[in-house]
Write a protein that holds these residues in place. Sequence first.
Motif, PDB file in Angstrom:
ATOM      1  N   GLN A  14      14.434 -47.829   4.863  1.00  0.00           N
ATOM      2  CA  GLN A  14      14.814 -49.149   5.362  1.00  0.00           C
ATOM      3  C   GLN A  14      15.779 -49.018   6.541  1.00  0.00           C
ATOM      4  O   GLN A  14      16.477 -48.018   6.670  1.00  0.00           O
ATOM      5  CB  GLN A  14      15.494 -49.940   4.245  1.00  0.00           C
ATOM      6  CG  GLN A  14      14.599 -50.173   3.055  1.00  0.00           C
ATOM      7  CD  GLN A  14      15.364 -50.792   1.927  1.00  0.00           C
ATOM      8  OE1 GLN A  14      15.553 -51.995   1.930  1.00  0.00           O
ATOM      9  NE2 GLN A  14      15.814 -49.981   0.984  1.00  0.00           N
ATOM     10  N   HIS A  15      15.850 -50.038   7.368  1.00  0.00           N
ATOM     11  CA  HIS A  15      16.778 -50.025   8.508  1.00  0.00           C
ATOM     12  C   HIS A  15      18.234 -50.019   8.062  1.00  0.00           C
ATOM     13  O   HIS A  15      19.100 -49.507   8.753  1.00  0.00           O
ATOM     14  CB  HIS A  15      16.518 -51.215   9.435  1.00  0.00           C
ATOM     15  CG  HIS A  15      15.197 -51.127  10.124  1.00  0.00           C
ATOM     16  ND1 HIS A  15      14.885 -50.135  11.024  1.00  0.00           N
ATOM     17  CD2 HIS A  15      14.095 -51.910  10.028  1.00  0.00           C
ATOM     18  CE1 HIS A  15      13.654 -50.300  11.463  1.00  0.00           C
ATOM     19  NE2 HIS A  15      13.149 -51.370  10.877  1.00  0.00           N
ATOM     20  N   LEU A  16      18.493 -50.607   6.907  1.00  0.00           N
ATOM     21  CA  LEU A  16      19.825 -50.575   6.303  1.00  0.00           C
ATOM     22  C   LEU A  16      19.645 -50.061   4.888  1.00  0.00           C
ATOM     23  O   LEU A  16      18.870 -50.623   4.113  1.00  0.00           O
ATOM     24  CB  LEU A  16      20.457 -51.969   6.268  1.00  0.00           C
ATOM     25  CG  LEU A  16      21.776 -52.077   5.514  1.00  0.00           C
ATOM     26  CD1 LEU A  16      22.879 -51.295   6.220  1.00  0.00           C
ATOM     27  CD2 LEU A  16      22.184 -53.529   5.357  1.00  0.00           C
ATOM     28  N   ARG A  37      20.726 -51.967  15.796  1.00  0.00           N
ATOM     29  CA  ARG A  37      21.664 -52.038  16.927  1.00  0.00           C
ATOM     30  C   ARG A  37      22.704 -53.128  16.753  1.00  0.00           C
ATOM     31  O   ARG A  37      23.358 -53.522  17.713  1.00  0.00           O
ATOM     32  CB  ARG A  37      20.886 -52.256  18.219  1.00  0.00           C
ATOM     33  CG  ARG A  37      20.009 -51.085  18.561  1.00  0.00           C
ATOM     34  CD  ARG A  37      19.304 -51.290  19.861  1.00  0.00           C
ATOM     35  NE  ARG A  37      18.419 -50.161  20.106  1.00  0.00           N
ATOM     36  CZ  ARG A  37      17.714 -50.021  21.192  1.00  0.00           C
ATOM     37  NH1 ARG A  37      17.766 -50.942  22.132  1.00  0.00           N
ATOM     38  NH2 ARG A  37      16.949 -48.978  21.340  1.00  0.00           N
ATOM     39  N   GLN A  38      22.839 -53.625  15.519  1.00  0.00           N
ATOM     40  CA  GLN A  38      23.843 -54.663  15.253  1.00  0.00           C
ATOM     41  C   GLN A  38      24.628 -54.321  13.999  1.00  0.00           C
ATOM     42  O   GLN A  38      24.113 -53.683  13.085  1.00  0.00           O
ATOM     43  CB  GLN A  38      23.187 -56.030  15.091  1.00  0.00           C
ATOM     44  CG  GLN A  38      22.256 -56.116  13.893  1.00  0.00           C
ATOM     45  CD  GLN A  38      21.584 -57.473  13.786  1.00  0.00           C
ATOM     46  OE1 GLN A  38      21.565 -58.244  14.730  1.00  0.00           O
ATOM     47  NE2 GLN A  38      21.039 -57.771  12.624  1.00  0.00           N
ATOM     48  N   ALA A  62      28.491 -52.791   7.854  1.00  0.00           N
ATOM     49  CA  ALA A  62      27.900 -51.502   8.226  1.00  0.00           C
ATOM     50  C   ALA A  62      27.758 -51.473   9.747  1.00  0.00           C
ATOM     51  O   ALA A  62      26.991 -52.253  10.314  1.00  0.00           O
ATOM     52  CB  ALA A  62      26.554 -51.323   7.556  1.00  0.00           C
ATOM     53  N   PRO A  63      28.518 -50.593  10.427  1.00  0.00           N
ATOM     54  CA  PRO A  63      28.456 -50.538  11.884  1.00  0.00           C
ATOM     55  C   PRO A  63      27.070 -50.141  12.399  1.00  0.00           C
ATOM     56  O   PRO A  63      26.370 -49.348  11.764  1.00  0.00           O
ATOM     57  CB  PRO A  63      29.492 -49.478  12.261  1.00  0.00           C
ATOM     58  CG  PRO A  63      30.350 -49.314  11.060  1.00  0.00           C
ATOM     59  CD  PRO A  63      29.481 -49.643   9.892  1.00  0.00           C
ATOM     60  N   ALA A  64      26.696 -50.708  13.535  1.00  0.00           N
ATOM     61  CA  ALA A  64      25.397 -50.434  14.154  1.00  0.00           C
ATOM     62  C   ALA A  64      25.202 -48.949  14.402  1.00  0.00           C
ATOM     63  O   ALA A  64      26.117 -48.250  14.823  1.00  0.00           O
ATOM     64  CB  ALA A  64      25.292 -51.207  15.475  1.00  0.00           C
ATOM     65  N   ASN A  65      23.994 -48.476  14.106  1.00  0.00           N
ATOM     66  CA  ASN A  65      23.556 -47.125  14.432  1.00  0.00           C
ATOM     67  C   ASN A  65      24.506 -46.038  13.909  1.00  0.00           C
ATOM     68  O   ASN A  65      24.790 -45.074  14.616  1.00  0.00           O
ATOM     69  CB  ASN A  65      23.365 -46.995  15.945  1.00  0.00           C
ATOM     70  CG  ASN A  65      22.437 -45.854  16.297  1.00  0.00           C
ATOM     71  OD1 ASN A  65      21.530 -45.532  15.543  1.00  0.00           O
ATOM     72  ND2 ASN A  65      22.676 -45.248  17.440  1.00  0.00           N
ATOM     73  N   GLU A  90      21.827 -59.829   5.628  1.00  0.00           N
ATOM     74  CA  GLU A  90      20.929 -60.735   6.359  1.00  0.00           C
ATOM     75  C   GLU A  90      19.505 -60.192   6.412  1.00  0.00           C
ATOM     76  O   GLU A  90      18.567 -60.930   6.695  1.00  0.00           O
ATOM     77  CB  GLU A  90      21.453 -60.975   7.772  1.00  0.00           C
ATOM     78  CG  GLU A  90      21.511 -59.701   8.600  1.00  0.00           C
ATOM     79  CD  GLU A  90      22.261 -59.874   9.902  1.00  0.00           C
ATOM     80  OE1 GLU A  90      21.822 -59.291  10.906  1.00  0.00           O
ATOM     81  OE2 GLU A  90      23.279 -60.580   9.901  1.00  0.00           O
ATOM     82  N   LEU A  91      19.333 -58.893   6.122  1.00  0.00           N
ATOM     83  CA  LEU A  91      17.995 -58.292   6.100  1.00  0.00           C
ATOM     84  C   LEU A  91      17.295 -58.510   4.762  1.00  0.00           C
ATOM     85  O   LEU A  91      16.125 -58.198   4.619  1.00  0.00           O
ATOM     86  CB  LEU A  91      18.077 -56.791   6.393  1.00  0.00           C
ATOM     87  CG  LEU A  91      18.678 -56.401   7.747  1.00  0.00           C
ATOM     88  CD1 LEU A  91      18.741 -54.898   7.895  1.00  0.00           C
ATOM     89  CD2 LEU A  91      17.886 -57.024   8.893  1.00  0.00           C
TER      90      LEU A  91
END
Length: 122
Positions: A14-16, A37-38, A62-65, A90-91
């Motif tokens: 997952q992206h997060l 990126r956010q 959680a800081p971007a990247n 939000e995801l």
Amino acid sequence: REKLAYHFITRSQQHLALIMQEPVESEHQLMAVNDTRQDIPLRFVITDVESSVELARGELVAPANQSTPVTCIPLAPNKQHCLLIEWESELGVARNHYLAGNPPFNMAKYRNWLSKAGLLRH
């Protein structure tokens, strides 16, 4: 037909994601991995599946990247655990799990943990 590993791999990609690092002196470090990126605010809870005891709960951004340390969970290395890691952002709502303790793990016990945690798909 999807194999059992498909769902585990999907959750880990997952992206997060919240994941545990390998232990250092019985301390298990929870990491937030954000590939977007956010910056992403999230809430999380970690539960021992067998005992249903909540081991940690919190909120963070959680800081971007980045991969960011979140909290440490102390667990005795002579006992096996299955940790359920759940978070909401939000995801969406997401889940992961982590096996702690010395291998080998009994497959029937592992499947029971996965079923109890709602992670086993038939």
